[in-house]
Design a protein around this motif. Structure first.
Motif, PDB file in Angstrom:
ATOM      1  N   SER A  19     -28.649 -16.500  -4.554  1.00 32.33           N
ATOM      2  CA  SER A  19     -28.517 -16.138  -3.145  1.00 32.33           C
ATOM      3  C   SER A  19     -28.653 -17.347  -2.226  1.00 32.33           C
ATOM      4  O   SER A  19     -28.260 -17.293  -1.059  1.00 32.33           O
ATOM      5  CB  SER A  19     -29.551 -15.072  -2.774  1.00 32.33           C
ATOM      6  OG  SER A  19     -30.861 -15.532  -3.005  1.00 32.33           O
ATOM      7  N   ASP A  33     -28.472  -9.829  -5.663  1.00 29.88           N
ATOM      8  CA  ASP A  33     -29.692  -9.184  -5.199  1.00 29.88           C
ATOM      9  C   ASP A  33     -30.617  -8.886  -6.371  1.00 29.88           C
ATOM     10  O   ASP A  33     -30.152  -8.469  -7.447  1.00 29.88           O
ATOM     11  CB  ASP A  33     -29.380  -7.867  -4.495  1.00 29.88           C
ATOM     12  CG  ASP A  33     -28.710  -8.057  -3.148  1.00 29.88           C
ATOM     13  OD1 ASP A  33     -28.806  -9.176  -2.591  1.00 29.88           O
ATOM     14  OD2 ASP A  33     -28.088  -7.093  -2.653  1.00 29.88           O
ATOM     15  N   ALA A  60     -30.012  -6.399  -9.518  1.00 30.92           N
ATOM     16  CA  ALA A  60     -28.594  -6.327  -9.864  1.00 30.92           C
ATOM     17  C   ALA A  60     -28.388  -6.115 -11.356  1.00 30.92           C
ATOM     18  O   ALA A  60     -27.350  -5.606 -11.779  1.00 30.92           O
ATOM     19  CB  ALA A  60     -27.877  -7.597  -9.414  1.00 30.92           C
ATOM     20  N   GLY A  96     -24.784  -3.142  -2.833  1.00 32.54           N
ATOM     21  CA  GLY A  96     -25.592  -4.332  -3.016  1.00 32.54           C
ATOM     22  C   GLY A  96     -24.777  -5.472  -3.587  1.00 32.54           C
ATOM     23  O   GLY A  96     -23.667  -5.296  -4.088  1.00 32.54           O
ATOM     24  N   SER A  97     -25.358  -6.663  -3.526  1.00 33.14           N
ATOM     25  CA  SER A  97     -24.708  -7.861  -4.045  1.00 33.14           C
ATOM     26  C   SER A  97     -25.111  -8.095  -5.490  1.00 33.14           C
ATOM     27  O   SER A  97     -26.196  -7.696  -5.930  1.00 33.14           O
ATOM     28  CB  SER A  97     -25.111  -9.058  -3.187  1.00 33.14           C
ATOM     29  OG  SER A  97     -24.786 -10.276  -3.823  1.00 33.14           O
ATOM     30  N   ASP A  98     -24.237  -8.770  -6.246  1.00 35.89           N
ATOM     31  CA  ASP A  98     -24.557  -9.174  -7.611  1.00 35.89           C
ATOM     32  C   ASP A  98     -25.707 -10.171  -7.655  1.00 35.89           C
ATOM     33  O   ASP A  98     -26.252 -10.440  -8.725  1.00 35.89           O
ATOM     34  CB  ASP A  98     -23.335  -9.813  -8.274  1.00 35.89           C
ATOM     35  CG  ASP A  98     -22.260  -8.794  -8.613  1.00 35.89           C
ATOM     36  OD1 ASP A  98     -22.571  -7.593  -8.594  1.00 35.89           O
ATOM     37  OD2 ASP A  98     -21.126  -9.212  -8.890  1.00 35.89           O
TER      38      ASP A  98
END
Length: 231
Positions: A79, A19, A22, A15-17
């Motif tokens: 995002s 999302d 997080a 996953g992204s930081d």
């Protein structure tokens, strides 16, 4: 209503930081700047339910040796992208301000001013909540306690409720609250419109900031109800 506390969770593998989920990250920095920053999401319409129904405003106060810092760069990343904040004059001194067109939940703050910095401070903000009870536009009796319920997947660190006769009353984010009788304004001869607002917030203390620093993310939703005429 059951809530699952989500503060401090680590992003799932891959996953992204940025999302949701997080988790918070206190980041780093030089430890020289006092940073007091907020990202506040406000609903554009009654009982907003999706990210695009909100607008998010950013405000950051930065001080070095008790003097407002107005040089350098301040950015907030989500995002949706990276937003550059600009210095504004307020009644309480200089503030760095900006805005974003929706609510992304996770926001990262970066500050650089000469040799001083606070970087990569991430707050995983509250998820979107909406009112379940009362319904928007409902007529309610202002002389009795009003049951208020709201939906959300995760409990926030702090919450408050606001009505016409009370101002930002701190409450637990359990998904329900009994609003005391007399919290709404009423007229004798006709129903009177009142706005109910619930705000929820998460925060982190930046590891690279000086004492007194904080970066927080909050979201506020609201509905209008009608207080029945007073007898």
């Amino acid at each position: 209503m059951k809530h699952i506390l989500a503060l401090g969770l680590v992003a799932a593998c891959g996953g992204s930081d940025l999302d949701p989920g997080a988790g918070n990250d206190p980041g780093g920095g030089t430890g020289t700047l006092v940073v007091d920053g907020t990202a506040r999401a406000q609903a554009r319409l009654s009982n907003a339910r999706v990210t695009s129904d909100f607008e998010t405003s950013f405000e950051v106060r930065i001080r070095l040796n008790d003097v407002d810092v107005i040089d350098g760069s301040v950015t907030v990343t989500s995002s949706s992208g990276t937003f550059d904040l600009l210095v504004s004059e307020t009644d309480n001194g200089k503030r760095w301000r900006g805005s974003a067109p929706q609510y992304d939940e996770v926001y990262i703050l970066d500050i650089v001013s000469g040799e001083d910095a606070v970087d990569s401070v991430r707050v995983d903000g509250p998820d979107i909540h909406s009112f379940v009870e009362p319904l928007a536009g409902a007529t309610v009796d202002p002389a009795v306690a009003l049951a208020v319920r709201w939906g959300g997947d995760h409990a926030a660190e702090s919450a408050s409720i606001d009505a016409e006769e009370i101002d930002n009353l701190a409450i637990d984010d359990t998904g329900e609250f009994s609003l005391p009788a007399g919290s709404l304004k009423s007229d004798q001869n006709q129903a009177r419109e009142n706005t109910l607002r619930i705000s929820r917030s998460n925060r982190v203390v930046p590891a690279g900031g000086a004492a007194g620093s904080e970066w927080s993310v909050s979201i506020r939703n609201e509905i209008d109800v009608l207080a029945s005429p007073a007898p």
